[in-house]
Design a protein around this motif. Sequence first.
Motif, PDB file in Angstrom:
ATOM      1  N   UNK A  40      34.517  34.970  44.143  1.00 11.43           N
ATOM      2  CA  UNK A  40      35.839  35.418  43.703  1.00 11.43           C
ATOM      3  C   UNK A  40      36.138  34.943  42.279  1.00 11.43           C
ATOM      4  N   UNK A  41      35.808  33.699  41.982  1.00  4.87           N
ATOM      5  CA  UNK A  41      36.097  33.167  40.646  1.00  4.87           C
ATOM      6  C   UNK A  41      35.289  33.875  39.568  1.00  4.87           C
ATOM      7  N   UNK A  42      34.123  34.371  39.922  1.00  2.00           N
ATOM      8  CA  UNK A  42      33.325  35.091  38.931  1.00  2.00           C
ATOM      9  C   UNK A  42      33.854  36.504  38.687  1.00  2.00           C
ATOM     10  N   UNK A  43      34.647  37.031  39.603  1.00  2.00           N
ATOM     11  CA  UNK A  43      35.156  38.391  39.471  1.00  2.00           C
ATOM     12  C   UNK A  43      36.487  38.482  38.727  1.00  2.00           C
ATOM     13  N   UNK A  44      37.341  37.473  38.847  1.00  2.00           N
ATOM     14  CA  UNK A  44      38.719  37.565  38.352  1.00  2.00           C
ATOM     15  C   UNK A  44      38.860  37.032  36.928  1.00  2.00           C
ATOM     16  N   UNK A  45      39.985  37.382  36.319  1.00  2.00           N
ATOM     17  CA  UNK A  45      40.292  36.885  34.971  1.00  2.00           C
ATOM     18  C   UNK A  45      40.958  35.511  35.012  1.00  2.00           C
ATOM     19  N   UNK A  46      41.664  35.208  36.101  1.00  2.00           N
ATOM     20  CA  UNK A  46      42.356  33.926  36.245  1.00  2.00           C
ATOM     21  C   UNK A  46      41.747  33.146  37.410  1.00  2.00           C
ATOM     22  N   UNK A  47      40.617  32.478  37.181  1.00  2.00           N
ATOM     23  CA  UNK A  47      39.961  31.779  38.292  1.00  2.00           C
ATOM     24  C   UNK A  47      40.762  30.610  38.855  1.00  2.00           C
ATOM     25  N   UNK A  48      41.726  30.090  38.094  1.00  2.00           N
ATOM     26  CA  UNK A  48      42.533  28.986  38.607  1.00  2.00           C
ATOM     27  C   UNK A  48      43.520  29.446  39.681  1.00  2.00           C
ATOM     28  N   UNK A  49      43.752  30.753  39.820  1.00  2.00           N
ATOM     29  CA  UNK A  49      44.659  31.274  40.836  1.00  2.00           C
ATOM     30  C   UNK A  49      43.949  31.599  42.150  1.00  2.00           C
ATOM     31  N   UNK A  50      42.645  31.404  42.194  1.00  2.00           N
ATOM     32  CA  UNK A  50      41.879  31.696  43.405  1.00  2.00           C
ATOM     33  C   UNK A  50      42.050  30.539  44.394  1.00  2.00           C
ATOM     34  N   UNK A  51      42.476  30.883  45.620  1.00  2.00           N
ATOM     35  CA  UNK A  51      42.644  29.891  46.678  1.00  2.00           C
ATOM     36  C   UNK A  51      41.892  30.391  47.907  1.00  2.00           C
ATOM     37  N   UNK A  52      41.001  29.565  48.423  1.00  2.00           N
ATOM     38  CA  UNK A  52      40.222  29.921  49.603  1.00  2.00           C
ATOM     39  C   UNK A  52      40.475  28.877  50.678  1.00  2.00           C
ATOM     40  N   UNK A  53      40.862  29.345  51.871  1.00  2.00           N
ATOM     41  CA  UNK A  53      41.068  28.445  53.003  1.00  2.00           C
ATOM     42  C   UNK A  53      40.161  28.879  54.140  1.00  2.00           C
ATOM     43  N   UNK A  54      39.715  27.896  54.899  1.00  2.00           N
ATOM     44  CA  UNK A  54      38.802  28.170  56.011  1.00  2.00           C
ATOM     45  C   UNK A  54      39.415  27.622  57.288  1.00  2.00           C
TER      46      UNK A  54
END
Length: 76
Positions: free
Chosen positions: A9-23
């Motif tokens: 996801x971080x490699x796809x988006x322009x704002x990688x700091x907004x990526x949140x992944x929960x498991x």
Amino acid sequence: MKELVEVIAKSLVENPDEVVVTETEKEDAIVVELKVGASDMGKVIGRQGRIAKAIRTVVKAASSKSPKKVIVDILQ
């Protein structure tokens, strides 16, 4: 699986700091929830959901040895 989805996801988006992944682990499945910024939602989903489907395919292949099913949800 969380780390794999986060890297993709971080490699796809322009704002990688907004990526949140929960498991979250349930009885028979592992649910991985992906949240991205509103402006990056289209980049993660792709045309007709192709990118989202590809992410799910990669995660499914990576988790093939696991006895639990892995579900990837993309949240807004």
